[in-house]
Design an enzyme around this catalytic site. Structure first.
Site, PDB file in Angstrom:
ATOM      1  N   TYR A 195      26.594 -73.759  -0.118  1.00 17.72           N
ATOM      2  CA  TYR A 195      27.247 -73.039  -1.504  1.00 17.72           C
ATOM      3  C   TYR A 195      27.580 -74.211  -2.571  1.00 17.72           C
ATOM      4  O   TYR A 195      27.690 -75.418  -2.010  1.00 17.72           O
ATOM      5  CB  TYR A 195      28.658 -72.716  -1.368  1.00 17.72           C
ATOM      6  CG  TYR A 195      28.740 -71.058  -0.558  1.00 17.72           C
ATOM      7  CD1 TYR A 195      27.344 -70.525  -0.302  1.00 17.72           C
ATOM      8  CD2 TYR A 195      30.041 -70.641  -0.233  1.00 17.72           C
ATOM      9  CE1 TYR A 195      27.553 -69.142   0.697  1.00 17.72           C
ATOM     10  CE2 TYR A 195      29.873 -69.510   0.484  1.00 17.72           C
ATOM     11  CZ  TYR A 195      29.031 -68.915   0.887  1.00 17.72           C
ATOM     12  OH  TYR A 195      28.999 -67.848   1.456  1.00 17.72           O
ATOM     13  N   PRO A 239      32.489 -56.736  -1.492  1.00 19.21           N
ATOM     14  CA  PRO A 239      33.348 -55.560  -1.203  1.00 19.21           C
ATOM     15  C   PRO A 239      33.099 -54.623  -2.523  1.00 19.21           C
ATOM     16  O   PRO A 239      33.242 -53.565  -2.625  1.00 19.21           O
ATOM     17  CB  PRO A 239      34.867 -55.878  -1.417  1.00 19.21           C
ATOM     18  CG  PRO A 239      34.844 -57.395  -1.934  1.00 19.21           C
ATOM     19  CD  PRO A 239      33.428 -57.865  -1.322  1.00 19.21           C
ATOM     20  N   LEU A 240      32.734 -55.444  -3.709  1.00 17.76           N
ATOM     21  CA  LEU A 240      32.384 -54.471  -4.670  1.00 17.76           C
ATOM     22  C   LEU A 240      30.797 -54.115  -5.135  1.00 17.76           C
ATOM     23  O   LEU A 240      30.493 -53.788  -6.044  1.00 17.76           O
ATOM     24  CB  LEU A 240      32.814 -55.143  -6.217  1.00 17.76           C
ATOM     25  CG  LEU A 240      34.404 -55.275  -6.300  1.00 17.76           C
ATOM     26  CD1 LEU A 240      34.840 -55.728  -7.574  1.00 17.76           C
ATOM     27  CD2 LEU A 240      35.150 -54.043  -5.867  1.00 17.76           C
ATOM     28  N   LEU A 271      28.680 -53.307  -8.506  1.00 12.69           N
ATOM     29  CA  LEU A 271      28.749 -51.749  -8.808  1.00 12.69           C
ATOM     30  C   LEU A 271      29.856 -50.861  -8.570  1.00 12.69           C
ATOM     31  O   LEU A 271      29.849 -49.848  -9.213  1.00 12.69           O
ATOM     32  CB  LEU A 271      27.503 -51.397  -7.568  1.00 12.69           C
ATOM     33  CG  LEU A 271      26.797 -49.901  -7.891  1.00 12.69           C
ATOM     34  CD1 LEU A 271      25.857 -49.975  -8.996  1.00 12.69           C
ATOM     35  CD2 LEU A 271      26.252 -49.487  -6.448  1.00 12.69           C
TER      36      LEU A 271
END
Length: 329
Positions: A53, A216-217, A221
Site C-alpha cells: 500500500y 463494504p460500499l 456503489l
C-alpha cells in the site's frame, strides 16, 4: 464500540477495522494521523494495512511501502502499539527480479522483515497472505510462517482473497504440522457482491476463521452514488468499478437508495450495518480518505436494522446461498 473475538482465537477486536490503503496514496500523513487518532479514540483497535500500500495506481503517484511507514510512525507515539491489533499482508510483487513476490519461504521471510522495519515494531499481530500462490506447496508456506511465529515476529496468520477450497487445503496442511493455521480470511463481501456466501464463508465458519470484509460500499456503489450524481459529485463514486456496475444495476441501486431514504438512514450506514448483522462476519474494513468518512462509518455501529428491512435488502440484493444447494438443487 462493540468488540468480538477473532475467529476461534482469544484475540479481542473491534467490530470495525480501520483500513489504511488510502494513507500515503491519497490521504497525506497529517490527515492519516488524525484519522488514526480518531479511530483509536472511538474504540477501533483493529488496523489493517499491506506491504504494497502507498502507491495510487490510477494516478501513478506514491510508493509501495509508504502506508506501512505512515502507520509505523504513528504507532511510535507513546502507548499506541500496545492498544492496536496490527494486521498487514504479504504476497505483492516488489520488482522484476525473481523471488520479489509471492509466498515462497524466501519472500515471506524478506517481506516480514521489511514490514517490521517500516512499521517500527517487533511483531505483527495478524500476518495475512494477500492472495493464493498456486506455485508454492503448503508445507513450504507453513514452515516459513511457523518459524516467524516461533521467533515472535508474527502472532497469528490469516488469508485474503482465498477460495473456500484454498482455506480447506491450508487448514489441513497446518493440522498435519500441529500448527494453529489460519485464524482469519479477508474477503470481498457486501450487499451487492455476495459470492462469498457460496463457499468462502462456510469454509471460514467450519474451520473457525474470523471473516474480515473489504469494500463494504462496493467502491461507492452502496454509498449513495445516485444522490451524489444528482448533486454533481462524481468523485470516485462514479468511477472505476462503481461506474461499470452502476450502468448495469442502476434500477437496483435506485430502489436501494429509496429504501434508505424511507428509513432516514444514509445508504453507506445501511450497507455497513447489514454486514454487522451477518453472523459469519467479524468486522468490515472501513477505509476512510477523510475524518468525515470515518465519522460516517462509526455511525453504522449504532444502526439497528429491523427484520422487515433485512428481508427487503435480501429481496433487492439476493444472495446465491451456500453451495452445493445454491446450484445443485
Amino acid at each position: 464500540m462493540p468488540y468480538t473475538r477473532l475467529g476461534r482465537t482469544g484475540l479481542t477486536v473491534s467490530r470495525l477495522v480501520l483500513g489504511t490503503m488510502n494513507f500515503g496514496a491519497i490521504t497525506d500523513e497529517q490527515d492519516s494521523g488524525e484519522i488514526m487518532d480518531a479511530a483509536l479514540d472511538a474504540g477501533i483497535n483493529f488496523f489493517d494495512t499491506a506491504d504494497v500500500y502507498g502507491h495510487d495506481r490510477q494516478r501513478d503517484w506514491g510508493t509501495k511501502g509508504a502506508t506501512e511507514e505512515i502507520v509505523g510512525r504513528w504507532l511510535g507515539r507513546a502507548g499506541h502499539r500496545d492498544k492496536v491489533v496490527l494486521a498487514t499482508k504479504v504476497y505483492g510483487n516488489w520488482g522484476d527480479w525473481p523471488n520479489s513476490g509471492g509466498l515462497s519461504a524466501r519472500h515471506i521471510r524478506t517481506a516480514c522483515e521489511d514490514s517490521l522495519r517500516r512499521l517500527g515494531t517487533d511483531h505483527i499481530d495478524l500476518y495475512q497472505m494477500h492472495h493464493i500462490d498456486r506455485r508454492v506447496p503448503w508445507e513450504e508456506i507453513w514452515q516459513a510462517m511457523d518459524l516467524l511465529v516461533a521467533q515472535g515476529k508474527v502472532l497469528y496468520v490469516g488469508s485474503s482473497n482465498f477460495a473456500g477450497w484454498h482455506i480447506a487445503r491450508a487448514q489441513e496442511a497446518a493440522a498435519r504440522r500441529s500448527s494453529l493455521g489460519l485464524v482469519a480470511e479477508q474477503c470481498l463481501y457486501n450487499l451487492a457482491q455476495r459470492a462469498a456466501e457460496a463457499e468462502v464463508l462456510p469454509a471460514a465458519q467450519a474451520y473457525g476463521l474470523g471473516v474480515i470484509t473489504w469494500s463494504p460500499l462496493y467502491g461507492g456503489l452502496l454509498g449513495g452514488v445516485l444522490a451524489k450524481e444528482r448533486a454533481g459529485d462524481r468523485h470516485r463514486s462514479a468511477t472505476g468499478r462503481a461506474a461499470s456496475e452502476l450502468a448495469r444495476r442502476r434500477e437496483q441501486i435506485q430502489a436501494y437508495e429509496q429504501l434508505c431514504a424511507e428509513l432516514g438512514t444514509p445508504p453507506g450506514d445501511v450497507a455497513l450495518a447489514w454486514l454487522l448483522t451477518r453472523p459469519e462476519v467479524t468486522a468490515p474494513i472501513v477505509g476512510p480518505r477523510t475524518r468525515a468518512q470515518l465519522d460516517a462509518a462509526l455511525r453504522a455501529v449504532r444502526v439497528e436494522l429491523e427484520d422487515a428491512t433485512l428481508a427487503e435488502l435480501d429481496r433487492l440484493f439476493p444472495g446465491q446461498g451456500a453451495a452445493p444447494e445454491s446450484f445443485a438443487w
